[in-house]
Design an enzyme around this catalytic site. Structure first.
Site, PDB file in Angstrom:
ATOM      1  N   GLU A  51      31.030  40.674  51.175  1.00 47.02           N
ATOM      2  CA  GLU A  51      31.615  41.256  52.388  1.00 47.02           C
ATOM      3  C   GLU A  51      31.691  40.135  53.420  1.00 47.02           C
ATOM      4  O   GLU A  51      30.668  39.576  53.819  1.00 47.02           O
ATOM      5  CB  GLU A  51      30.730  42.409  52.854  1.00 47.02           C
ATOM      6  N   CYS A  82      37.475  35.827  46.793  1.00 49.29           N
ATOM      7  CA  CYS A  82      37.615  37.095  47.513  1.00 49.29           C
ATOM      8  C   CYS A  82      37.062  36.997  48.944  1.00 49.29           C
ATOM      9  O   CYS A  82      37.686  36.344  49.775  1.00 49.29           O
ATOM     10  CB  CYS A  82      36.982  38.213  46.702  1.00 49.29           C
ATOM     11  N   ARG A 108      42.906  41.032  54.919  1.00 57.60           N
ATOM     12  CA  ARG A 108      41.757  41.674  54.252  1.00 57.60           C
ATOM     13  C   ARG A 108      42.133  43.050  53.713  1.00 57.60           C
ATOM     14  O   ARG A 108      43.005  43.733  54.242  1.00 57.60           O
ATOM     15  CB  ARG A 108      40.600  41.865  55.247  1.00 57.60           C
ATOM     16  N   ILE A 137      38.653  43.336  43.529  1.00 59.93           N
ATOM     17  CA  ILE A 137      37.807  44.375  44.121  1.00 59.93           C
ATOM     18  C   ILE A 137      38.019  44.403  45.626  1.00 59.93           C
ATOM     19  O   ILE A 137      37.623  43.484  46.345  1.00 59.93           O
ATOM     20  CB  ILE A 137      36.315  44.111  43.820  1.00 59.93           C
ATOM     21  N   HIS A 173      38.085  37.920  41.049  1.00 51.37           N
ATOM     22  CA  HIS A 173      36.733  37.509  40.637  1.00 51.37           C
ATOM     23  C   HIS A 173      36.686  37.073  39.162  1.00 51.37           C
ATOM     24  O   HIS A 173      36.364  37.906  38.303  1.00 51.37           O
ATOM     25  CB  HIS A 173      35.766  38.678  40.777  1.00 51.37           C
ATOM     26  N   GLU A 175      34.402  35.466  37.846  1.00 50.14           N
ATOM     27  CA  GLU A 175      32.982  35.509  37.429  1.00 50.14           C
ATOM     28  C   GLU A 175      32.601  36.890  36.887  1.00 50.14           C
ATOM     29  O   GLU A 175      31.546  37.046  36.297  1.00 50.14           O
ATOM     30  CB  GLU A 175      32.071  35.095  38.602  1.00 50.14           C
TER      31      GLU A 175
HETATM   32  N1  GLN Z   1      36.800  43.557  51.175  1.00 48.43           N
HETATM   33  C1  GLN Z   1      35.884  42.454  51.318  1.00 48.43           C
HETATM   34  C2  GLN Z   1      36.050  41.770  52.673  1.00 48.43           C
HETATM   35  O1  GLN Z   1      37.045  41.955  53.336  1.00 48.43           O
HETATM   36  C3  GLN Z   1      36.054  41.455  50.188  1.00 48.43           C
HETATM   37  C4  GLN Z   1      35.762  42.100  48.864  1.00 48.43           C
HETATM   38  C5  GLN Z   1      35.252  41.187  47.806  1.00 48.43           C
HETATM   39  O2  GLN Z   1      34.758  40.096  48.066  1.00 48.43           O
HETATM   40  N2  GLN Z   1      35.309  41.667  46.579  1.00 48.43           N
HETATM   41  O3  GLN Z   1      35.182  41.043  53.048  1.00 48.43           O
END
Ligand code: GLN
Length: 218
Positions: A51, A82, A108, A137, A173, A175
């Protein structure tokens, strides 16, 4: 001057272990970076997914951001996955930029809610000859690239992976899949040797499980 020959993963929040696991599968001994003092021997740093607002708060609380930027200016490369890509972006739509180290503009949560997360299989010719499985994700979209940034993967109206000389950004991702291709690509970008030819790593994460309902209720 310190020799930069190791790869680290920022270990404050998010998908740290999966990156460590993939780097180990490439024969490396990665550093779990929790403190500013750990940047000195890093050739590369992975900013994991998680996050982004939480990550930047922790980077600031633990006073890591200035040392991270210093190491970057001294040649340490950075891969943001991400949320990590969001931290790297010079422009975050509707928000202030955070580390601002890569000339990209990013939006985002651009696919919707967490339940709109998905897997895809695509070819990324610069990274691997085979199709690579990618996991998105609650991912962002890279919307614009600065002149020194190149797209590695474009889908529909957005860029999913991009790089410049010192940064790699992926909105998905690798990973969380069995593919080592992106990790290998980044490690080689950092000038660090990998000790396997394989692009596959078969340890499974929860994201790779096939949902199978064995006892459906009647
Ligand atoms: N939605 C998250 C953000 O805005 C990122 C999601 C993720 O790293 N899988 O920080």
């Amino acid at each position: 001057m310190a020799t930069r020959n190791r790869i680290g993963v920022l270990d404050l929040q998010g998908g740290v272990l999966e990156h460590i696991n993939h780097l180990q599968a490439l024969g490396l001994n990665p550093v779990r970076v929790k403190e500013a003092s750990q940047f000195d021997d890093l050739a590369g740093l992975i900013l994991p997914g998680g996050e982004s607002t939480c990550l930047i708060r922790l980077l600031n609380i633990f006073e890591i951001a200035p040392k991270l930027k210093e190491a970057f200016a001294d040649g340490m490369k950075i891969w943001g996955t991400c949320a990590g890509a969001i931290l790297l972006a010079k422009n975050i739509e509707g928000n202030n930029s955070q580390l601002g180290l890569m000339d990209i503009s990013i939006a985002r949560n651009a696919f919707g809610f967490q339940v709109d997360s998905f897997n895809a299989k695509v070819k990324v010719p610069k990274v691997s000859n085979d199709e690579i499985e990618l996991t998105f994700i609650r991912a962002p979209k890279i919307k614009e690239l600065g002149t020194n940034v190149k797209a590695l993967l474009e889908i529909d109206d957005y860029v999913a992976a991009a790089e410049d000389e010192n940064c790699l950004a992926t909105v998905f991702h690798p990973e969380l899949t069995s593919s080592l291709a992106f990790h290998k690509y980044f490690v080689q970008k950092c000038g660090v040797k990998v000790s396997t030819d394989s692009d596959e790593h078969l340890s499974r994460t929860s994201w790779m499980k096939l949902a199978r309902i064995t006892n459906p209720s009647k």
